[in-house]
Design a protein around this motif. Structure first.
Motif, short mmCIF file in Angstrom:
data_model
loop_
_atom_site.label_atom_id
_atom_site.label_comp_id
_atom_site.label_asym_id
_atom_site.label_seq_id
_atom_site.Cartn_x
_atom_site.Cartn_y
_atom_site.Cartn_z
N ILE A 6 4.70 45.39 72.80
CA ILE A 6 5.67 46.23 72.09
C ILE A 6 5.31 46.21 70.62
N PHE A 12 11.15 50.23 62.13
CA PHE A 12 11.43 50.46 63.55
C PHE A 12 12.93 50.36 63.80
N GLU A 13 13.40 51.01 64.85
CA GLU A 13 14.82 50.93 65.24
C GLU A 13 15.01 49.63 66.02
N GLU A 14 15.79 48.73 65.48
CA GLU A 14 15.92 47.39 66.05
C GLU A 14 16.38 47.38 67.50
N GLU A 16 16.08 49.59 69.79
CA GLU A 16 15.07 50.17 70.67
C GLU A 16 13.88 49.24 70.88
N ALA A 17 13.72 48.24 70.04
CA ALA A 17 12.67 47.23 70.22
C ALA A 17 13.22 46.01 70.94
N THR A 33 5.09 40.88 71.21
CA THR A 33 5.42 41.81 70.14
C THR A 33 4.26 41.82 69.15
N PRO A 70 8.76 51.53 70.06
CA PRO A 70 10.14 51.76 69.64
C PRO A 70 10.18 52.90 68.62
N SER A 76 8.44 55.22 63.38
CA SER A 76 7.62 56.10 64.22
C SER A 76 6.50 56.75 63.41
N CYS A 103 13.10 57.45 71.27
CA CYS A 103 13.64 58.02 70.04
C CYS A 103 12.63 58.95 69.38
N ALA A 155 18.58 52.95 75.28
CA ALA A 155 17.68 51.80 75.22
C ALA A 155 17.77 50.91 76.47
#
Length: 182
Positions: A6, A12-14, A16-17, A33, A70, A76, A103, A155
């Motif tokens: 990942i 990054f969107e927290e 979504e991770a 990660t 994510p 992104s 996303c 998510a």
């Protein structure tokens, strides 16, 4: 054991991770990660610092079964600027291996042509960057080796779908019940 990477980029969107990291690990899937910068500490879109397991340059992606992107902004966009990550995604796709993006992150796949003639979804407003895709606006889409999700609200569904594909639908259902997903 299945192996998942990942990718974390600044902004990054927290949710979504972290959601896929948590759910996949609950399923006893090996999750690593990866910071795409030269530092392991990466700050999410809401300034939450996360310490990645490894930096991209030091990661060994051999034996990987799934790559996850994510979303979030500018996360992104930062993923999309990482040339080695994009080369890895193309190689993965050419081998028919699983790729997940949620996303705004499907814009990376769209820009690489990996969504051509595939059904996909993304965060509202990003549709124009899904080059060649059949955009649905649904919370979750699976087309071949590509899994896309709309955003934060999807998510958990996204993470459970990945478990279903890597292990089994039964395992995903077991986890959903255990986590009281309704």
């Amino acid at each position: 054991m299945k192996r998942v990477f990942i990718f974390l980029a600044e902004g990054f969107e927290e949710i979504e991770a972290i959601t896929p990291i948590d759910v996949l690990r609950r399923a006893q899937i090996d999750v690593t990660t990866v910071s795409i910068s030269d530092k392991r500490e990466v700050h999410g879109a809401h300034k939450i610092p996360i310490v990645a397991d490894v930096v991209f340059a030091d990661a060994d992606f051999s034996g990987a079964d799934l790559l996850v992107l994510p979303g979030g902004l500018p996360g992104s966009t930062n993923l999309n600027e990482h040339i080695a990550l994009k080369e890895l995604l193309v190689d993965f796709s050419n081998k028919g291996k699983l790729i997940g993006a949620i996303c705004a992150a499907p814009l990376v796949l769209g820009g690489l042509g990996l969504l051509k003639d595939k059904t996909a979804t993304c965060y509202p407003g990003v549709e124009g960057k899904l080059t060649g895709a059949k955009h649905t606006g649904a919370p979750l889409e699976v087309d071949g080796n590509i899994v896309t999700a709309k955003g934060i609200g999807a998510a958990m569904k996204f993470a459970l779908q990945l478990v279903s594909m890597l292990k089994s639908k039964e395992e995903a259902n077991r986890l959903a019940k255990e986590m009281v997903v309704e």
